[in-house]
Design a protein around this motif. Structure first.
Motif, PDB file in Angstrom:
ATOM      1  N   ALA A  22       0.828  -1.210   0.000  1.00 21.43           N
ATOM      2  CA  ALA A  22       0.000   0.000   0.000  1.00 21.43           C
ATOM      3  C   ALA A  22       0.860   1.258   0.000  1.00 21.43           C
ATOM      4  O   ALA A  22       0.563   2.224  -0.707  1.00 21.43           O
ATOM      5  N   ALA A  23       1.932   1.270   0.777  1.00 24.39           N
ATOM      6  CA  ALA A  23       2.828   2.429   0.809  1.00 24.39           C
ATOM      7  C   ALA A  23       3.542   2.598  -0.529  1.00 24.39           C
ATOM      8  O   ALA A  23       3.792   3.721  -0.972  1.00 24.39           O
ATOM      9  N   ASP A  24       3.855   1.494  -1.175  1.00 26.21           N
ATOM     10  CA  ASP A  24       4.536   1.531  -2.462  1.00 26.21           C
ATOM     11  C   ASP A  24       3.696   2.254  -3.508  1.00 26.21           C
ATOM     12  O   ASP A  24       4.217   3.034  -4.305  1.00 26.21           O
ATOM     13  N   ILE A  25       2.405   2.012  -3.513  1.00 30.55           N
ATOM     14  CA  ILE A  25       1.518   2.664  -4.483  1.00 30.55           C
ATOM     15  C   ILE A  25       1.577   4.178  -4.325  1.00 30.55           C
ATOM     16  O   ILE A  25       1.719   4.917  -5.306  1.00 30.55           O
ATOM     17  N   VAL A  26       1.496   4.668  -3.100  1.00 29.64           N
ATOM     18  CA  VAL A  26       1.537   6.107  -2.838  1.00 29.64           C
ATOM     19  C   VAL A  26       2.907   6.672  -3.176  1.00 29.64           C
ATOM     20  O   VAL A  26       3.029   7.717  -3.831  1.00 29.64           O
ATOM     21  N   PHE A  27       3.957   5.984  -2.760  1.00 28.76           N
ATOM     22  CA  PHE A  27       5.323   6.455  -2.992  1.00 28.76           C
ATOM     23  C   PHE A  27       5.626   6.566  -4.481  1.00 28.76           C
ATOM     24  O   PHE A  27       6.116   7.590  -4.949  1.00 28.76           O
ATOM     25  N   VAL A  28       5.318   5.536  -5.230  1.00 29.06           N
ATOM     26  CA  VAL A  28       5.627   5.525  -6.659  1.00 29.06           C
ATOM     27  C   VAL A  28       4.843   6.600  -7.403  1.00 29.06           C
ATOM     28  O   VAL A  28       5.372   7.257  -8.299  1.00 29.06           O
ATOM     29  N   THR A  29       3.590   6.809  -7.035  1.00 28.23           N
ATOM     30  CA  THR A  29       2.784   7.837  -7.688  1.00 28.23           C
ATOM     31  C   THR A  29       3.394   9.224  -7.485  1.00 28.23           C
ATOM     32  O   THR A  29       3.487  10.018  -8.433  1.00 28.23           O
ATOM     33  N   ASN A  30       3.825   9.516  -6.278  1.00 26.22           N
ATOM     34  CA  ASN A  30       4.421  10.825  -6.011  1.00 26.22           C
ATOM     35  C   ASN A  30       5.789  10.985  -6.650  1.00 26.22           C
ATOM     36  O   ASN A  30       6.103  12.041  -7.199  1.00 26.22           O
ATOM     37  N   ILE A  31       6.600   9.968  -6.602  1.00 24.18           N
ATOM     38  CA  ILE A  31       7.918  10.051  -7.226  1.00 24.18           C
ATOM     39  C   ILE A  31       7.792  10.183  -8.746  1.00 24.18           C
ATOM     40  O   ILE A  31       8.543  10.930  -9.371  1.00 24.18           O
ATOM     41  N   ALA A  32       6.841   9.470  -9.343  1.00 23.35           N
ATOM     42  CA  ALA A  32       6.650   9.560 -10.797  1.00 23.35           C
ATOM     43  C   ALA A  32       6.300  10.985 -11.210  1.00 23.35           C
ATOM     44  O   ALA A  32       6.814  11.487 -12.219  1.00 23.35           O
ATOM     45  N   SER A  33       5.473  11.654 -10.443  1.00 21.44           N
ATOM     46  CA  SER A  33       5.124  13.041 -10.771  1.00 21.44           C
ATOM     47  C   SER A  33       6.345  13.946 -10.702  1.00 21.44           C
ATOM     48  O   SER A  33       6.525  14.825 -11.556  1.00 21.44           O
ATOM     49  N   LEU A  34       7.191  13.750  -9.717  1.00 21.75           N
ATOM     50  CA  LEU A  34       8.407  14.556  -9.597  1.00 21.75           C
ATOM     51  C   LEU A  34       9.362  14.315 -10.769  1.00 21.75           C
ATOM     52  O   LEU A  34       9.913  15.256 -11.336  1.00 21.75           O
ATOM     53  N   ILE A  35       9.542  13.055 -11.120  1.00 21.88           N
ATOM     54  CA  ILE A  35      10.447  12.732 -12.226  1.00 21.88           C
ATOM     55  C   ILE A  35       9.902  13.281 -13.546  1.00 21.88           C
ATOM     56  O   ILE A  35      10.655  13.850 -14.344  1.00 21.88           O
ATOM     57  N   GLU A  36       8.616  13.139 -13.775  1.00 27.54           N
ATOM     58  CA  GLU A  36       8.026  13.654 -15.014  1.00 27.54           C
ATOM     59  C   GLU A  36       8.179  15.168 -15.097  1.00 27.54           C
ATOM     60  O   GLU A  36       8.483  15.712 -16.163  1.00 27.54           O
ATOM     61  N   GLY A  37       7.967  15.865 -13.999  1.00 28.59           N
ATOM     62  CA  GLY A  37       8.148  17.316 -13.991  1.00 28.59           C
ATOM     63  C   GLY A  37       9.580  17.705 -14.310  1.00 28.59           C
ATOM     64  O   GLY A  37       9.821  18.658 -15.069  1.00 28.59           O
ATOM     65  N   TRP A  38      10.525  16.969 -13.742  1.00 26.86           N
ATOM     66  CA  TRP A  38      11.937  17.265 -13.996  1.00 26.86           C
ATOM     67  C   TRP A  38      12.275  17.015 -15.464  1.00 26.86           C
ATOM     68  O   TRP A  38      12.979  17.804 -16.085  1.00 26.86           O
ATOM     69  N   TYR A  39      11.768  15.900 -16.024  1.00 27.82           N
ATOM     70  CA  TYR A  39      12.013  15.602 -17.441  1.00 27.82           C
ATOM     71  C   TYR A  39      11.491  16.715 -18.332  1.00 27.82           C
ATOM     72  O   TYR A  39      12.179  17.162 -19.245  1.00 27.82           O
ATOM     73  N   ILE A  40      10.268  17.148 -18.089  1.00 28.01           N
ATOM     74  CA  ILE A  40       9.662  18.183 -18.932  1.00 28.01           C
ATOM     75  C   ILE A  40      10.416  19.496 -18.803  1.00 28.01           C
ATOM     76  O   ILE A  40      10.628  20.213 -19.784  1.00 28.01           O
ATOM     77  N   GLU A  41      10.843  19.797 -17.588  1.00 25.71           N
ATOM     78  CA  GLU A  41      11.547  21.060 -17.338  1.00 25.71           C
ATOM     79  C   GLU A  41      12.955  21.072 -17.942  1.00 25.71           C
ATOM     80  O   GLU A  41      13.394  22.077 -18.490  1.00 25.71           O
TER      81      GLU A  41
END
Length: 77
Positions: A22-41
């Motif tokens: 359950a913690a993995d689902i939340v962690f991965v979702t938040n980390i994915a958003s950060l990585i995607e933002g960094w990629y786009i930027e």
């Protein structure tokens, strides 16, 4: 796949396996958003798709060597 691994845990540790899932689902979702933002930027939005191309074979190797080959007693596989 994680829930397939949970029954392999000792009985007293199964609740921790479910909690980790359950913690993995939340962690991965938040980390994915950060990585995607960094990629786009800094790079390009195309890198969002290249990440999956790089990570998928790595995860396949980890699952292949990390999962036991035999099912525990009483479980059909």
């Amino acid at each position: 796949m994680t829930f397939r691994a949970v029954p392999l845990c000792p009985k007293r540790m199964i609740i921790f396996g479910i909690a980790a899932y359950a913690a993995d689902i939340v962690f991965v979702t938040n980390i994915a958003s950060l990585i995607e933002g960094w990629y786009i930027e800094h790079l390009s939005w195309h890198w969002i798709f290249w990440t999956a191309a790089v990570v998928t074979p790595l995860m396949g190797v980890l699952v292949y060597f990390g999962m036991p080959t035999a099912s525990p007693e009483g479980h059909e596989g």
